[in-house]
Design a protein around this motif. Structure first.
Motif, mmCIF file in Angstrom:
data_model
loop_
_atom_site.group_PDB
_atom_site.id
_atom_site.type_symbol
_atom_site.label_atom_id
_atom_site.label_comp_id
_atom_site.label_asym_id
_atom_site.label_seq_id
_atom_site.Cartn_x
_atom_site.Cartn_y
_atom_site.Cartn_z
ATOM 1 N N ASP A 82 39.107 28.287 29.175
ATOM 2 C CA ASP A 82 38.286 29.232 28.425
ATOM 3 C C ASP A 82 38.773 30.643 28.723
ATOM 4 O O ASP A 82 38.677 31.127 29.839
ATOM 5 N N GLY A 141 37.642 33.235 26.931
ATOM 6 C CA GLY A 141 36.679 34.069 26.236
ATOM 7 C C GLY A 141 36.270 35.314 27.003
ATOM 8 O O GLY A 141 35.807 36.279 26.421
ATOM 9 N N ASN A 142 36.427 35.329 28.310
ATOM 10 C CA ASN A 142 36.003 36.487 29.096
ATOM 11 C C ASN A 142 37.176 37.373 29.513
ATOM 12 O O ASN A 142 37.023 38.249 30.342
ATOM 13 N N VAL A 143 38.345 37.189 28.923
ATOM 14 C CA VAL A 143 39.512 37.996 29.273
ATOM 15 C C VAL A 143 39.335 39.395 28.711
ATOM 16 O O VAL A 143 38.936 39.573 27.568
ATOM 17 N N GLN A 144 39.605 40.377 29.528
ATOM 18 C CA GLN A 144 39.506 41.770 29.107
ATOM 19 C C GLN A 144 40.832 42.443 29.369
ATOM 20 O O GLN A 144 41.570 42.042 30.261
#
Length: 124
Positions: free
Chosen positions: A38, A40-43
């Motif tokens: 996942d 989805g939380n990569v910044q």
């Protein structure tokens, strides 16, 4: 028929081998993944070590232009593009600056030997 030869397959009267029942497959010794990663939380962010020494901030006033601001800070109106490039994160068009915007003014020596003032004549 010669000794040691086989007769043609009944499915292929022309004598060619019949590969109609051949099956293929692929397997691996690697363990199967139970789930996909996942992300989805990569910044992401960008930073620079060019934290300009002496860089100042200027709050845009009504009637300001980048040329006027450059004239006040650098002594040359033609240096407006330095201010524009330093503020590309908030400026898409050099002709559309808005009162209240806080612009970064990259450090540089004035080219006319004068002192830095605001475009309105106020000392900075």
């Amino acid at each position: 028929m010669k000794p040691g030869t086989k007769s043609a397959s009944p499915d292929r009267p022309d004598g060619k081998p019949d590969f109609g029942n051949v099956r293929s497959g692929v397997s691996s010794t690697e363990a199967k993944a139970t789930s996909r990663p996942d992300f989805g939380n990569v910044q992401s962010s960008v930073s620079s070590t060019e934290e300009a020494v002496g860089e100042t901030r200027y709050t845009v006033q009504k009637g300001d232009t980048l040329s006027h601001i450059a004239q006040a800070h650098y002594g040359r109106a033609s240096q407006w593009s330095r201010i524009f490039e330093a503020n590309r994160d908030q400026l898409d068009d050099p002709d559309r600056i808005q009162p209240g915007q806080v612009l970064r003014i990259p450090a540089a020596a004035r080219e006319d030997g004068g002192t830095t003032t605001s475009p309105h004549g106020d000392p900075l």
